[in-house]
Each structure stands twice: as C-alpha cells, then as structure tokens.
Design a protein around this motif. Structure first.
Motif, short mmCIF file in Angstrom:
data_model
loop_
_atom_site.label_atom_id
_atom_site.label_comp_id
_atom_site.label_asym_id
_atom_site.label_seq_id
_atom_site.Cartn_x
_atom_site.Cartn_y
_atom_site.Cartn_z
N UNK A 9 0.90 -1.18 0.10
CA UNK A 9 -0.04 0.08 0.01
C UNK A 9 0.81 1.12 -0.09
N UNK A 10 1.96 1.17 0.69
CA UNK A 10 2.75 2.49 1.12
C UNK A 10 3.38 2.71 -0.43
N UNK A 11 3.93 1.57 -0.94
CA UNK A 11 4.39 1.79 -2.37
C UNK A 11 3.53 2.49 -3.31
N UNK A 12 2.29 1.95 -3.31
CA UNK A 12 1.54 2.47 -4.21
C UNK A 12 0.96 3.80 -3.97
N UNK A 13 1.02 4.18 -3.01
CA UNK A 13 0.55 5.56 -2.25
C UNK A 13 1.90 6.53 -3.08
N UNK A 14 2.93 6.05 -2.72
CA UNK A 14 4.11 6.89 -3.40
C UNK A 14 4.15 7.01 -4.96
N UNK A 15 3.81 6.10 -5.47
CA UNK A 15 3.63 6.00 -6.90
C UNK A 15 2.61 6.94 -7.50
N UNK A 17 1.31 9.47 -5.80
CA UNK A 17 1.76 10.70 -5.43
C UNK A 17 2.94 11.44 -6.44
N UNK A 18 3.73 10.30 -6.76
CA UNK A 18 4.87 10.83 -7.78
C UNK A 18 3.98 11.06 -9.18
N UNK A 19 3.13 10.25 -9.40
CA UNK A 19 2.36 10.68 -10.70
C UNK A 19 1.63 11.99 -10.66
N UNK A 21 2.31 14.60 -8.74
CA UNK A 21 3.38 15.61 -9.09
C UNK A 21 3.95 15.91 -10.27
N UNK A 22 4.24 14.71 -11.17
CA UNK A 22 4.89 14.70 -12.34
C UNK A 22 4.06 15.19 -13.25
N UNK A 23 2.68 14.81 -13.35
CA UNK A 23 1.50 15.36 -14.38
C UNK A 23 1.31 16.82 -13.84
N UNK A 24 1.41 17.12 -12.92
CA UNK A 24 1.45 18.72 -12.43
C UNK A 24 2.32 19.47 -13.15
N UNK A 25 3.55 19.09 -13.02
CA UNK A 25 4.68 19.72 -13.39
C UNK A 25 4.58 20.17 -14.78
N UNK A 26 4.33 18.93 -15.57
CA UNK A 26 4.23 18.69 -16.84
C UNK A 26 3.23 19.87 -17.38
N UNK A 27 1.99 19.68 -16.75
CA UNK A 27 0.71 20.78 -17.09
C UNK A 27 1.26 22.16 -16.87
N UNK A 57 -5.57 18.77 -1.46
CA UNK A 57 -6.77 19.49 -1.65
C UNK A 57 -6.95 20.50 -2.77
N UNK A 58 -5.77 21.03 -3.33
CA UNK A 58 -5.97 21.95 -4.41
C UNK A 58 -4.68 21.99 -5.07
N UNK A 59 -4.55 22.74 -6.36
CA UNK A 59 -3.41 23.03 -7.19
C UNK A 59 -2.35 23.57 -6.35
N UNK A 60 -2.64 24.60 -5.75
CA UNK A 60 -1.40 25.37 -5.12
C UNK A 60 -0.85 24.39 -4.23
N UNK A 61 -1.40 23.40 -3.43
CA UNK A 61 -0.84 22.64 -2.45
C UNK A 61 -0.04 21.59 -3.33
N UNK A 62 -0.55 21.16 -4.53
CA UNK A 62 0.38 20.22 -5.28
C UNK A 62 1.75 20.81 -5.81
N UNK A 63 1.65 22.00 -6.34
CA UNK A 63 2.71 23.00 -6.63
C UNK A 63 3.94 23.33 -5.69
N UNK A 64 3.09 23.60 -4.42
CA UNK A 64 3.95 23.77 -3.15
C UNK A 64 4.92 22.45 -2.95
N UNK A 65 4.21 21.33 -2.83
CA UNK A 65 4.86 20.16 -2.57
C UNK A 65 6.03 19.93 -3.50
N UNK A 66 5.63 19.88 -4.84
CA UNK A 66 6.55 19.61 -6.15
C UNK A 66 7.67 20.56 -6.10
N UNK A 67 7.30 21.90 -5.67
CA UNK A 67 8.36 22.85 -5.50
C UNK A 67 9.45 22.43 -4.38
N UNK A 68 8.67 21.89 -3.25
CA UNK A 68 9.80 21.79 -2.13
C UNK A 68 10.28 20.36 -2.52
#
Lengths: 192, 192
Positions: A9-15, A17-19, A21-27, A57-68
C-alpha cells in the motif's frame, strides 16, 4: 494486516503521489501556472478526481509540494557534488558550477510565476537558506586555505555568489553560464 | 478658459496625484501590500473616496503607478551619477555603487510582495532593461579602455553585475554594501 500488505500500500501511495506531482509539473510547464485545474491533473496522472482529492486539496498545494521536492532534490545534488570534490577550492568551484547549472535550468516565466506564488512559503525559504549556508561554509573553508579573500565575511560572499549566479537563469547557453561562474569566482580571489 | 486657470488645475491634479501615491506608499510600507484599501488611501491622502476613484480605479493600479515612478526616479538618479563621473572606470564604479545603494534601500518583504504583484508589468521590465543597457554600455566603454575584462561580452557582465548587486537588498549595513560592490567589481577586472 501483514507487514507485506502495508508495504505494498505504501509503495502504491508513493507511486500515485509521484504521478500526480509529475503530471502537475508537466501541465504547468505546458500551460502556465494559472491555467491548470484539478481535473486536468487527474486526467494527466491517469487517476480519478476523487482519488486526486484524497492526496491533495488543491492545485496550489500540489505545486508547493512539487517545488519543495525540487528544492530538496537540488540540495541533495549540491551535497553530492560537494562531497565528491577534493580540496577546498575545487569543492567551492564544483558547488558554484552546480548551483549555476540549476539556476540556468529553471529559467523562464514559469518559475517567475511559481516564485511569485510560493515566495512566502517558509519551507522554500528554509531550503534556500540551507544552500546559502552550504556555500558560506565552503567559502570559509576555502578562505582558511588561502584560496578565497578574507577581507569580506563568508556570509556576505555567499550572498554575492547566490545572487550573481542567479543570473544564469537569464543566460542563453551553457558556455555563457561557465563564463558567469568564472567571473563570479574571480570576485572571490584573495586580494593581493 | 484662460491659460493661468488651466495651469492651476493641472498643478492641483498633480498635487492630488502625488498625495495619493505618497499615501499609498506609506500605507503599504506600514501594513503590507495586501492589507490596504481604497478607503484607507483616501483618508491618508486627505481626500474623499469619490475623488480618489476619479484618479485611480483600484489599489493595484496605484501601486503599479507608484512603482513605475520609483523606477523612473532610480533611472534618473543613475543617469545623473553616470554623467557626473569622469573616465570609464569611475563612471562604471559610480553607477554600480548607486545601483547597489538603491537595491539596499528597497529591501524587505514589502518589495518581494510588490515584485510578485508587478513582475508581469511590461513597463517595469522595460525600465529594468534600460538599467541593464546603461550598465552594459558603461562596461563596453570600460572594456575598450582596458579597465574591464574583454573575455566576456558586456551584456553578460551586465547580467552578472545587476544580479550580484541585488544581494545588497539582503545586507544589513552600508559598509556591507560597499564590500559587495568591491567584490563584484573585482570579478570584472581584466584577466592577466
């Protein structure tokens, strides 16, 4: 539940999450910061909107996480570069070159927008401080070895380096970035 | 209407406009960018809200106008400093010192907020470009006189100078700013 199941489950969640972040960065890279929606992110990441909202919860949180995570990654790269070089002057030069290359790689309006959005983020400020501290310590070490001027405190020289090398973001080529590093490095030379 | 009357109206308008800009700058410096309203600005400027709206439609427009005038003022200062100095090296040094002093004066979160708000403003970008061009021309002149390195193009050296001297905004004292100018200047020295 057995331990193996938890790990799966943990591995799945990480994957997932990574997908996300990667999708957001690309978009964001494609459309700009202000024109990306949660629906588009879900579609690009290949998950449902309901699932996406379980993670963020929202796009901004995803971007903040991605940036961090980007900044943490840069910090890890700089640390590795530092630890592989031998001798104070070479260590300093290697880290300044790597820092300039990172600045060069993250140029363009996309990052300016992102910085505008995130500049109040304390985590980001903290990571930038860690980079400045790393460079300060390398400068102190190189100054003690007689390789860097001692008439200006390492903390001030670090501010000079970080700002001067940020110019790499405006330069058109890797060759221009190398010239910038050489010019910045020349400013650090011991005063004769 | 007689000419004198027109001039009186024009002077009055300029004075009100100036009072609005000054009031806004004072309020923003005191409360931060996002906590200033049109009502507060009117009160601080000593005019009615209805009058304020005859001059500006919203807080953002006032801030943009104020910022554009600040930058125009800085540009005028740099031009004056340049024209008073004698010889390529002294002219360059005087302008870099003045630029660092301006960067030092406009430090703090207030400006970061403002830049975040205004960074898409083309007028601001244009004024910053004019500063960079002024420094580039001074570098070219100093390089031709053998006072500045010629192995890096003036346009790249100008990017280096503008970014390095922006570090002045993070420095605590005028003495630290003078050291920053000396370090930045050392990076420009002809390669021997």
């Amino acid at each position: 539940m057995p331990k193996l199941w938890n790990e799966t489950i943990e591995t799945h969640r990480r994957e997932v999450r990574h997908a996300i972040l990667a999708a957001t960065a690309a978009l964001v890279a494609e459309r700009g910061l202000l024109d990306v929606t949660m629906s588009q992110i879900a579609e690009q990441a290949g998950i449902g909107r309901a699932t996406l909202y379980k993670y963020f919860p929202d796009v901004e949180t995803i971007l903040r996480t991605w940036h961090a995570e980007q900044i943490a990654h840069h910090l890890a790269c700089l640390t590795e570069v530092r630890d592989q070089a031998v001798g104070p002057a070479r260590r300093l030069k290697a880290v300044l070159e790597a820092f300039a290359a990172i600045s060069h790689g993250s140029h363009g309006h996309f990052d300016t927008d992102l910085v505008a959005l995130l500049h109040r983020d304390e985590q980001v400020g903290h990571a930038q401080e860690r980079v400045a501290h790393m460079i300060r310590d390398l400068l102190a070490e190189a100054a003690a070895a007689g390789e860097v001027r001692v008439d200006v405190a390492p903390v001030e020289l670090a501010a000079y380096c970080v700002h001067a090398l940020a110019a790499a973001g405006t330069l058109p080529s890797g060759a221009a970035v190398r010239r910038l590093v050489a010019v910045t490095f020349a400013g650090l030379r011991p005063v004769t």
